[in-house]
Design an enzyme around this catalytic site. Structure first.
Site, mmCIF file in Angstrom:
data_model
loop_
_atom_site.group_PDB
_atom_site.id
_atom_site.type_symbol
_atom_site.label_atom_id
_atom_site.label_comp_id
_atom_site.label_asym_id
_atom_site.label_seq_id
_atom_site.Cartn_x
_atom_site.Cartn_y
_atom_site.Cartn_z
ATOM 1 N N LYS A 165 0.883 -1.176 0.000
ATOM 2 C CA LYS A 165 0.000 0.000 0.000
ATOM 3 C C LYS A 165 0.916 1.220 0.000
ATOM 4 C CE LYS A 165 -2.157 3.083 1.486
ATOM 5 N NZ LYS A 165 -1.910 4.368 0.848
ATOM 6 N N GLY A 189 5.816 5.357 8.812
ATOM 7 C CA GLY A 189 4.857 6.454 8.713
ATOM 8 C C GLY A 189 4.622 7.014 10.102
ATOM 9 N N GLU A 200 8.507 1.812 11.781
ATOM 10 C CA GLU A 200 9.370 2.956 12.082
ATOM 11 C C GLU A 200 8.483 4.177 11.958
ATOM 12 O OE1 GLU A 200 12.174 2.594 13.397
ATOM 13 O OE2 GLU A 200 12.384 0.463 13.006
ATOM 14 N N GLU A 254 5.644 16.159 17.118
ATOM 15 C CA GLU A 254 6.211 16.121 15.770
ATOM 16 C C GLU A 254 5.395 17.045 14.866
ATOM 17 O OE1 GLU A 254 5.723 12.654 13.072
ATOM 18 O OE2 GLU A 254 7.883 12.766 12.795
ATOM 19 N N CYS A 257 11.948 11.831 8.901
ATOM 20 C CA CYS A 257 11.604 11.383 10.247
ATOM 21 C C CYS A 257 12.707 11.774 11.219
ATOM 22 C CB CYS A 257 11.420 9.880 10.255
ATOM 23 S SG CYS A 257 12.756 9.056 9.417
ATOM 24 N N VAL A 289 -0.828 6.067 12.788
ATOM 25 C CA VAL A 289 -1.284 5.019 11.858
ATOM 26 C C VAL A 289 -0.712 3.654 12.271
ATOM 27 C CG1 VAL A 289 -1.245 4.202 9.468
ATOM 28 C CG2 VAL A 289 -1.712 6.600 9.934
HETATM 29 P P1 NAD Z 1 1.266 8.465 7.384
HETATM 30 O O1 NAD Z 1 1.249 7.695 8.647
HETATM 31 O O2 NAD Z 1 0.258 9.523 7.182
HETATM 32 O O3 NAD Z 1 1.120 7.474 6.139
HETATM 33 C C1 NAD Z 1 1.953 6.335 6.004
HETATM 34 C C2 NAD Z 1 1.227 5.306 5.168
HETATM 35 O O4 NAD Z 1 0.109 4.823 5.924
HETATM 36 C C3 NAD Z 1 0.663 5.837 3.851
HETATM 37 O O5 NAD Z 1 0.795 4.851 2.865
HETATM 38 C C4 NAD Z 1 -0.798 6.053 4.189
HETATM 39 O O6 NAD Z 1 -1.632 6.004 3.065
HETATM 40 C C5 NAD Z 1 -1.044 4.870 5.095
HETATM 41 N N1 NAD Z 1 -2.232 4.994 5.953
HETATM 42 C C6 NAD Z 1 -2.857 6.095 6.394
HETATM 43 N N2 NAD Z 1 -3.915 5.752 7.165
HETATM 44 C C7 NAD Z 1 -3.935 4.408 7.212
HETATM 45 C C8 NAD Z 1 -4.754 3.438 7.850
HETATM 46 N N3 NAD Z 1 -5.779 3.789 8.617
HETATM 47 N N4 NAD Z 1 -4.442 2.139 7.688
HETATM 48 C C9 NAD Z 1 -3.388 1.759 6.932
HETATM 49 N N5 NAD Z 1 -2.589 2.630 6.301
HETATM 50 C C10 NAD Z 1 -2.857 3.925 6.447
HETATM 51 O O7 NAD Z 1 2.758 9.035 7.226
HETATM 52 P P2 NAD Z 1 3.368 9.929 6.066
HETATM 53 O O8 NAD Z 1 2.740 11.287 6.133
HETATM 54 O O9 NAD Z 1 3.368 9.223 4.765
HETATM 55 O O10 NAD Z 1 4.877 10.019 6.540
HETATM 56 C C11 NAD Z 1 5.267 10.875 7.553
HETATM 57 C C12 NAD Z 1 5.439 10.147 8.861
HETATM 58 O O11 NAD Z 1 6.318 9.054 8.667
HETATM 59 C C13 NAD Z 1 6.096 10.997 9.922
HETATM 60 O O12 NAD Z 1 5.465 10.774 11.163
HETATM 61 C C14 NAD Z 1 7.528 10.490 9.944
HETATM 62 O O13 NAD Z 1 8.209 10.707 11.155
HETATM 63 C C15 NAD Z 1 7.338 9.056 9.644
HETATM 64 N N6 NAD Z 1 8.546 8.444 9.104
HETATM 65 C C16 NAD Z 1 9.300 7.667 9.938
HETATM 66 C C17 NAD Z 1 10.482 7.097 9.479
HETATM 67 C C18 NAD Z 1 11.335 6.255 10.390
HETATM 68 O O14 NAD Z 1 12.221 5.568 9.883
HETATM 69 N N7 NAD Z 1 11.116 6.279 11.686
HETATM 70 C C19 NAD Z 1 10.879 7.313 8.165
HETATM 71 C C20 NAD Z 1 10.072 8.091 7.331
HETATM 72 C C21 NAD Z 1 8.902 8.648 7.814
#
Ligand code: NAD
Length: 543
Positions: free
Chosen positions: A212, A265, A293, A425, A327, A269
């Site tokens: 996804k 993400g 992560e 954040e 992140c 989520v």
């Molecule tokens: P997000 O959580 O909004 O989305 C991540 C993914 O989850 C997307 O594919 C989204 O469509 C999906 N999603 C959203 N709602 C969902 C649900 N209810 N069920 C299943 N999937 C769902 O994050 P983002 O905006 O894409 O990325 C930013 C976030 O990611 C920030 O919080 C950042 O810190 C984190 N991040 C962490 C790392 C790490 O290694 N720790 C690396 C990159 C990004």
């Protein structure tokens, strides 16, 4: 059947192009950008190798020119997800028995295509779709994507060669089985390399995957998927499901064959996914592996002995590269009062020359944030600071979403070390400084450790060895990636395995053997070469 054991050498990190004026890489990248911007790609679902279009479409626009549509995509519905589960499980029968050498060859071929034939396309898609400048895109979409693949092949070979002792008439071995079912990979918008790795790390270990992708980064994700197909990844090993995370997850989390979740993400989520797994726990064949992560509230701690220019450079790069949407981005800094004047002066000097705008204008260091909700979120925090009596904006604070989602690099000073902008954040170019009394270094370290729920990255700047030692000790759990006299962003595969704990995730260290271990379920096999033929033991005899 092949008998040779594949011997994989120590990989090299992919060298970076710098895109200096006049360089051939710069010219060909500009051409690719023009091409990408002149097309509207119709992105299908890809299930069991078939491109499927169900007509329920959405749009992918450029963050820096939101009126410009780059792609349309077809949203996976329940029946599409059900089909993907079935096709993945069919593909599993073949992939599970595909030799490790063949799996490794496909991964290494993907790396070659990313670094060669599709380098410009992937860079341009990442720049146009995710609003990344050329250098940030190069680090991410090309170098890190390829590094993950090449280093993971090396780590997998080390895992497979880890075998128990035999002897005393028995033969012992460990078979590294893929998980019994499929892996669900849910990927974030901000790194093309993470999108690639979350899918391919489990696939390398013999697993099949439902992917996804994030909607905002669909263009680069789609090109990745095309590359996987061209490299010879068999149909159904990876199934590409654009659309709503909630819709896809609802089907996936109810499948008894769910064997693992590979997520990057937001913390929110991931918690929803974990909860969904817990609710369905009794229906699974195995306990699903949960690897996530998530968010961060990353810090730089500056000691009075620090080199101010080095600290400010790290602060600026750490906070504002890719608009603070890493992140690992720095978003809170602890600065001694004695260094207030030189730090602010150096910050002013640095920020005054920093250009913001579209990524295809290579002079820009800062580009747009990913979408309107991210823009509004950043501006909400900034507006609160403008209304607050305990904080003020030192630099930036403006935003404009008329044609693209531009938030000025913003520096806040707070008098409250536990304020919202020191603990939550924001995921944008918004940085908060707190000036502490020099004599309260130890207390400041405690504050830093306890202010935010996250534990992803952090850094300390000092020339005093004892100050470095105290920070390293006191902040032991405050960051999974800790840096000394360096910015806390920019982890390199093979050098700084990446991940954090607390609210930042399960700390399974992407780009290391630790992550790959989560995608295998070892089976120990003992063969007795001299099976006993009587049940009695010697102690049972009369003396
Ligand atoms: P997000 O959580 O909004 O989305 C991540 C993914 O989850 C997307 O594919 C989204 O469509 C999906 N999603 C959203 N709602 C969902 C649900 N209810 N069920 C299943 N999937 C769902 O994050 P983002 O905006 O894409 O990325 C930013 C976030 O990611 C920030 O919080 C950042 O810190 C984190 N991040 C962490 C790392 C790490 O290694 N720790 C690396 C990159 C990004």
């Amino acid at each position: 059947m092949e008998n040779g054991l594949l011997s994989v050498g120590e990989p090299m990190n992919e060298p970076l192009h710098d895109f200096a004026p006049g360089s051939p890489e710069r010219n060909s990248l500009k051409e690719a950008l023009k091409r990408i911007e002149s097309e509207v790609v119709d992105i299908p679902m890809i299930i069991g190798g078939e491109a499927l279009r169900n007509g329920d479409t959405g749009k992918v626009a450029m963050p820096h020119r939101h009126g410009h549509v780059l792609a349309t995509y077809h949203k996976a519905a329940r029946e599409d997800v059900e089909r993907a589960v079935a096709r993945a499980l069919e593909a599993r029968r073949l992939w599970e028995h595909t030799s490790w050498t063949d799996r490794a060859a496909v991964m290494l071929k993907i790396a070659e295509l990313i670094c060669g034939k599709y380098r410009d396309t992937l860079l341009a898609a990442t720049m146009a779709g995710q609003s990344k400048n050329a250098y940030q895109a190069e680090i991410d979409a090309v170098a890190e994507s390829a590094d993950f693949l090449r280093f993971n092949v090396r780590y997998a070979s080390a895992i497979y060669s880890e075998q128990p002792k035999s002897g005393e008439a028995s033969l012992n071995r460990v078979e590294y089985r893929p998980l019994e079912g499929f892996v669900y990979a849910v990927t974030p918008f901000n790194f093309t390399a993470i999108a690639s790795n979350l899918v391919l790390a489990p696939a390398l270990m013999g697993n099949v995957v439902l992917w996804k992708p994030a909607t905002n980064s669909l263009l680069s994700s789609y090109y990745l998927m095309k590359i996987y197909e061209e490299a010879g990844l068999p149909a159904g090993v990876v199934n590409f499901l654009p659309g709503s995370g909630a819709v896809v997850s609802d089907v996936v989390l109810r499948s008894p064959a769910l064997a693992g979740v590979h997520f990057t993400g937001s913390t929110e989520v991931f918690s929803t996914l974990w909860k969904g797994v817990a609710e369905n726990l009794r229906s699974y064949r195995s306990y699903p592996r949960l690897v996530g992560e998530t968010g961060g509230k990353n810090f730089i701690v500056v000691h009075p002995s620090a080199n101010v220019r080095a600290a400010v450079t790290a602060i600026v790069r750490g906070a504002f590269e890719y608009q603070g949407q890493k992140c690992s981005a720095v978003s809170r800094c602890y600065i001694p009062s004695s260094l207030r004047a030189p730090v602010l002066e150096t910050l002013r000097e640095t920020l005054s020359g920093m250009a913001m705008g579209r990524p295809d204008d290579f002079r820009n260091f800062v580009n747009a944030v990913i979408d309107e909700s991210s823009f509004d979120n950043c501006m909400r925090y900034i507006e609160r600071v403008k209304q607050s009596s305990e904080a003020e904006i030192l630099f930036g604070g403006g935003g404009d979403k008329s044609s693209g989602y531009f938030v000025e690099p913003t520096v806040i000073e707070t008098k409250n070390p536990r304020s919202l902008t020191m603990s939550e954040e924001i995921f944008g170019p918004v940085l908060t400084l707190y000036f502490y009394k020099d004599e309260e270094y130890e207390h400041m370290l405690t504050l830093c450790d306890e202010t935010s729920p996250y534990g992803l990255t952090g850094a300390v700047f000092a020339t005093d060895r004892e100050a470095l030692r105290r920070a390293t000790t006191r902040l032991k759990y405050a960051a999974g990636n800790f840096y000394i006299n360096d910015k806390p962003t920019g982890a390199v595969v093979g050098k700084q395995p990446f991940g954090g704990s607390r609210a930042s995730g399960t700390n399974d260290k992407a780009g290391s053997m630790l992550n790959l271990l989560r995608w295998t379920s070892p089976r120990t096999i003992k063969e007795n070469l001299q099976p006993p033929e009587r049940y009695e033991y010697p102690f049972m005899k009369e003396a």
